[in-house]
Design a protein around this motif. Structure first.
Motif, mmCIF file in Angstrom:
data_model
loop_
_atom_site.group_PDB
_atom_site.id
_atom_site.type_symbol
_atom_site.label_atom_id
_atom_site.label_comp_id
_atom_site.label_asym_id
_atom_site.label_seq_id
_atom_site.Cartn_x
_atom_site.Cartn_y
_atom_site.Cartn_z
ATOM 1 N N ARG A 111 -56.003 60.557 -39.280
ATOM 2 C CA ARG A 111 -56.153 62.197 -39.699
ATOM 3 C C ARG A 111 -55.699 63.159 -39.330
ATOM 4 N NH1 ARG A 111 -61.654 65.639 -39.520
ATOM 5 N NH2 ARG A 111 -60.644 65.487 -37.499
ATOM 6 N N ASN A 112 -55.843 63.187 -37.765
ATOM 7 C CA ASN A 112 -55.510 64.261 -36.941
ATOM 8 C C ASN A 112 -53.846 64.178 -36.712
ATOM 9 O OD1 ASN A 112 -58.135 64.766 -36.245
ATOM 10 N ND2 ASN A 112 -58.091 63.901 -34.070
ATOM 11 N N ALA A 113 -53.325 63.153 -36.760
ATOM 12 C CA ALA A 113 -51.995 62.839 -36.657
ATOM 13 C C ALA A 113 -51.283 63.604 -38.015
ATOM 14 C CB ALA A 113 -51.395 61.411 -36.525
ATOM 15 N N PHE A 114 -52.016 63.119 -38.977
ATOM 16 C CA PHE A 114 -51.539 63.791 -40.375
ATOM 17 C C PHE A 114 -51.526 65.233 -40.318
ATOM 18 C CE2 PHE A 114 -52.319 65.623 -44.622
ATOM 19 C CZ PHE A 114 -51.610 64.859 -45.425
ATOM 20 N N MET A 115 -52.513 65.814 -39.815
ATOM 21 C CA MET A 115 -52.980 67.328 -39.708
ATOM 22 C C MET A 115 -51.976 67.981 -38.988
ATOM 23 S SD MET A 115 -56.938 67.429 -39.979
ATOM 24 C CE MET A 115 -57.308 68.972 -39.306
ATOM 25 N N ILE A 116 -51.698 67.350 -37.863
ATOM 26 C CA ILE A 116 -50.588 67.817 -36.830
ATOM 27 C C ILE A 116 -49.189 67.713 -37.293
ATOM 28 C CG2 ILE A 116 -49.636 67.694 -34.603
ATOM 29 C CD1 ILE A 116 -52.353 66.343 -33.695
ATOM 30 N N ASN B 145 -48.220 67.801 -40.347
ATOM 31 C CA ASN B 145 -47.985 68.483 -41.864
ATOM 32 C C ASN B 145 -48.568 69.903 -41.710
ATOM 33 O OD1 ASN B 145 -47.141 66.388 -44.021
ATOM 34 N ND2 ASN B 145 -48.859 65.516 -42.799
ATOM 35 N N SER B 146 -48.485 70.545 -40.464
ATOM 36 C CA SER B 146 -48.928 71.827 -40.373
ATOM 37 C C SER B 146 -48.091 72.747 -39.575
ATOM 38 C CB SER B 146 -50.141 72.012 -39.650
ATOM 39 O OG SER B 146 -51.212 71.421 -40.559
ATOM 40 N N ASP B 147 -47.792 73.883 -39.920
ATOM 41 C CA ASP B 147 -46.793 74.939 -39.108
ATOM 42 C C ASP B 147 -47.175 75.411 -37.675
ATOM 43 O OD1 ASP B 147 -45.091 75.048 -41.426
ATOM 44 O OD2 ASP B 147 -46.779 76.165 -42.294
ATOM 45 N N ASP B 148 -48.524 75.420 -37.731
ATOM 46 C CA ASP B 148 -49.143 75.412 -36.174
ATOM 47 C C ASP B 148 -50.673 75.050 -36.288
ATOM 48 O OD1 ASP B 148 -50.476 77.659 -37.822
ATOM 49 O OD2 ASP B 148 -50.039 79.346 -36.592
ATOM 50 N N ILE B 149 -51.185 74.989 -34.995
ATOM 51 C CA ILE B 149 -52.432 74.319 -34.944
ATOM 52 C C ILE B 149 -53.308 75.036 -33.952
ATOM 53 C CG2 ILE B 149 -53.381 72.079 -33.747
ATOM 54 C CD1 ILE B 149 -50.429 71.223 -34.248
ATOM 55 N N VAL B 150 -54.410 75.150 -34.507
ATOM 56 C CA VAL B 150 -55.684 75.811 -33.805
ATOM 57 C C VAL B 150 -56.573 74.989 -33.448
ATOM 58 C CG1 VAL B 150 -57.492 77.499 -34.244
ATOM 59 C CG2 VAL B 150 -55.234 78.071 -34.899
ATOM 60 N N VAL B 151 -57.169 74.879 -32.073
ATOM 61 C CA VAL B 151 -58.075 74.025 -31.653
ATOM 62 C C VAL B 151 -59.367 74.781 -31.446
ATOM 63 C CG1 VAL B 151 -58.627 72.121 -29.883
ATOM 64 C CG2 VAL B 151 -56.324 72.691 -30.601
ATOM 65 N N GLY B 152 -60.345 74.529 -32.152
ATOM 66 C CA GLY B 152 -61.591 75.135 -31.847
ATOM 67 C C GLY B 152 -62.134 74.970 -30.368
ATOM 68 N N TYR B 153 -62.167 73.711 -30.185
ATOM 69 C CA TYR B 153 -62.685 73.325 -28.900
ATOM 70 C C TYR B 153 -61.810 72.140 -28.533
ATOM 71 C CZ TYR B 153 -65.360 70.643 -25.492
ATOM 72 O OH TYR B 153 -65.606 70.041 -24.049
ATOM 73 N N LEU B 154 -61.261 72.070 -27.153
ATOM 74 C CA LEU B 154 -60.698 71.011 -26.479
ATOM 75 C C LEU B 154 -61.176 70.284 -25.508
ATOM 76 C CD1 LEU B 154 -57.714 69.703 -27.149
ATOM 77 C CD2 LEU B 154 -56.572 71.223 -25.618
ATOM 78 N N ASN B 155 -61.387 69.071 -25.615
ATOM 79 C CA ASN B 155 -61.993 68.319 -24.641
ATOM 80 C C ASN B 155 -60.869 67.867 -23.848
ATOM 81 O OD1 ASN B 155 -62.851 66.200 -22.818
ATOM 82 N ND2 ASN B 155 -64.205 65.312 -24.411
#
Lengths: 159, 166
Positions: A119-124, A126-136
């Protein structure tokens, strides 16, 4: 590219600028208001948020975006359900909601971590940019974002 | 998918109950047909198939109350029909995927006839009558699966003919 035949709801919002929202597990309470303020800063006339619906923070964000009339592409890591709450129906009727599933097949159950990575790979992808709420820094999202320069991080350990 | 009831309830409680969900322009469609189903009669496959065969270019009005009505509306939405579904408590239930697709395609209008008419908590019979009267007043022709007597409280007031199919 997103296969439009697999998209449920209002497909035209996919033509907007797509911003993916990702978030590692363990988001701190201090980060939630930052995510909320980011959501409120979005230009709803030009932006479509690409968001999951697995973690509570994703569900909270999705409901806030629907409430604020921000276009939303929900990406599910499980088969599309047969039933949706009426708030989803309202958002679809308002031309603000599309839903897609990245489940490999309707009857195939994958390990939760594997399906989340897909799912994450699909979102990355198919998106123009990415916002990460919290990154571990030790999490899977961190490794999946390796090599991407269109990423904004709202909260991260050590910052 | 398991929806978080608390979150859904939060989103719902903060809204004024909607009178409608969907495309209100369907109410002013050039051609519209109200479907009256007698709850005492099973919905026959021939009736369903007749509707699906002959009224594709028409906006169909139906209540969303009895199992037969729900079944027929689901068939219509699955077949890409445009539907005005007369219902109530629009925020309470969950809706099948077909409803979401139709809403996004501007093929669906869900109406809360109780809010529209100001009638609160009607009995099932009174609610059914409200739906039928709303449809009678807003569609331009009607189709029924039962003899005229079944809807004697509505049909005499119609200014247009009613078709019957068994």
């Amino acid at each position: 590219m997103i296969d439009l035949n697999c998209v449920l709801g209002c497909k035209s919002i996919l033509n907007l600028h797509r911003t993916a929202f990702l978030c590692s597990k363990g988001v701190s309470p201090d980060t939630v208001p930052i995510i909320s303020r980011w959501a409120e800063s979005l230009d709803k006339s030009s932006t479509c948020v690409v968001c999951g619906y697995l973690m509570q923070i994703e569900q909270q964000l999705a409901h806030k975006l629907m409430w604020d009339k921000v276009p939303l592409l929900l990406v599910l890591d499980e088969p599309l359900p047969r039933f949706f709450p009426s708030v989803f129906l309202q958002a679809a009727a308002d031309g603000l909601l599309a839903i897609v599933s990245t489940a490999v097949s309707p009857d195939q159950s994958l390990d939760r971590l594997v399906s989340a990575r897909i799912r994450n790979a699909f979102m990355i992808d198919n998106s123009d940019d990415i916002v990460v709420g919290y990154l571990n820094p030790n999490g899977t999202i961190h490794s999946q974002l390796d090599g991407h320069d269109n990423v904004t991080i709202l909260g991260q350990d050590g910052l | 998918m398991v929806f978080n009831d608390d979150l859904v309830a939060f989103a719902v409680d903060t809204q004024v109950p909607p009178v409608s969900i969907g495309d209100v322009s369907l109410l002013s469609a050039e051609r519209s047909l109200a479907i009256f189903l007698d709850p005492s009669r099973p919905l026959s496959s021939s009736f369903r198939s007749s509707v699906l065969s002959f009224y594709h270019d028409v906006v169909l009005f139906s209540p969303l109350s009895t199992p037969q009505e729900r079944s027929l509306v689901l068939s219509l939405l699955s077949a890409d029909f445009s539907v005005v579904a007369v219902s109530r408590d629009l925020l309470s239930p969950v809706y099948r995927t077909e409803f979401l697709s139709a809403a996004a395609d501007h093929r669906l209008l869900l109406l809360d006839v109780c809010l529209l008419t100001g009638v609160s908590s009607p009995s099932p019979e009174a609610f059914s009558l409200l739906c039928h009267r709303f449809m009678a007043a807003n569609a331009e022709c009607a189709l029924c699966n039962s003899p005229r007597d079944a809807f004697a409280d509505v049909f005499p007031s119609l200014s247009y003919p009613v078709s019957f199919l068994s």
